[in-house]
Design a protein around this motif. Sequence first.
Motif, PDB file in Angstrom:
ATOM      1  N   ASN A   1      -5.444  14.921  -9.250  1.00 37.50           N
ATOM      2  CA  ASN A   1      -4.944  13.549  -9.323  1.00 37.50           C
ATOM      3  C   ASN A   1      -5.141  12.815  -8.001  1.00 37.50           C
ATOM      4  N   LEU A   2      -4.911  13.523  -6.895  1.00 36.08           N
ATOM      5  CA  LEU A   2      -5.079  12.895  -5.582  1.00 36.08           C
ATOM      6  C   LEU A   2      -6.551  12.590  -5.303  1.00 36.08           C
ATOM      7  N   ILE A   3      -7.417  13.515  -5.663  1.00 33.72           N
ATOM      8  CA  ILE A   3      -8.863  13.288  -5.491  1.00 33.72           C
ATOM      9  C   ILE A   3      -9.286  12.035  -6.250  1.00 33.72           C
ATOM     10  N   ASN A   4      -8.822  11.907  -7.478  1.00 32.08           N
ATOM     11  CA  ASN A   4      -9.218  10.764  -8.302  1.00 32.08           C
ATOM     12  C   ASN A   4      -8.586   9.466  -7.836  1.00 32.08           C
ATOM     13  N   ARG A   5      -7.385   9.560  -7.278  1.00 29.76           N
ATOM     14  CA  ARG A   5      -6.740   8.359  -6.735  1.00 29.76           C
ATOM     15  C   ARG A   5      -7.567   7.761  -5.593  1.00 29.76           C
ATOM     16  N   TYR A   6      -8.187   8.631  -4.812  1.00 34.57           N
ATOM     17  CA  TYR A   6      -9.020   8.177  -3.696  1.00 34.57           C
ATOM     18  C   TYR A   6     -10.483   7.958  -4.086  1.00 34.57           C
ATOM     19  N   GLY A   7     -10.841   8.344  -5.301  1.00 38.34           N
ATOM     20  CA  GLY A   7     -12.234   8.204  -5.729  1.00 38.34           C
ATOM     21  C   GLY A   7     -13.178   9.151  -5.013  1.00 38.34           C
ATOM     22  N   TYR A   8     -12.714  10.370  -4.724  1.00 39.53           N
ATOM     23  CA  TYR A   8     -13.492  11.324  -3.932  1.00 39.53           C
ATOM     24  C   TYR A   8     -14.159  12.424  -4.763  1.00 39.53           C
ATOM     25  N   ALA A   9     -14.253  12.241  -6.067  1.00 42.16           N
ATOM     26  CA  ALA A   9     -14.811  13.313  -6.903  1.00 42.16           C
ATOM     27  C   ALA A   9     -16.196  13.759  -6.426  1.00 42.16           C
TER      28      ALA A   9
END
Length: 242
Positions: free
Chosen positions: A127-135
């Motif tokens: 969820n945190l990765i996706n919140r920052y758009g870092y996938a």
Amino acid sequence: MTLIFAHRGSAGTHPENTMDAFLEAERVGADGIELDVQLTRDGEIVVIHDETVDRTTNGKGFIKDYSLKDLRKLHAHSTFKKKFFNKQKIPTLNEVFDWMKNNSLICNIELKNSIMDYEGMEEKVINLINRYGYAGRVIISSFNHYSIVACKRLDPTIEIAPLYSTGLYMPWVYAQSLGADAIHPNQKVASDEIISESMRNGVSVRPYTVNKAPQLKRLFTIGCSAIVTDYPEKAIKMRSEY
């Protein structure tokens, strides 16, 4: 070109898994950083390798028994007590992600859930990765291979890589069975043949922890996908020779 990942930041020269170590990795020109995450008592994602704070801080006890507020009172520079290091705090993954907005480093997140069963860790990290758009900038690894498969199921766009320290037969086949695009072996079990065959089969290889000149030379010479090292500055200088 073989990419260079700074292990726990520049752990050979700076307090591991601290912002000082990550800033140093950026300064010397590393391609990425590797860090470890655990969960606090109140469910916050913090960046620290051991399940306890004993070795790397001035505190004692398990991460899981600390609230984030209490954990932040500790000094996280015990592996380096030289005066020129600031009194470092244990970072949160949020803090590292905020800092990453100003650079293009890849971030290898190791989930430290082989010993502690941190309920919900995979969901929180994804969820945190996706919140920052870092996938596209993150690799999730773990010795707990069930956990990285769970991450892949939560978000198929995120790269996963199994960590392992003993010999695996045809590890590229095993990686593909997990839905992984890479393997992260201990460098002692990553022979030239294993590395080359894995890469030929489309599986990246990022051995750890590669610190000595002969090890670096071997992996640069065969064009290994990446290496994980405590000494990124040294590795970068050697890479330019190959």
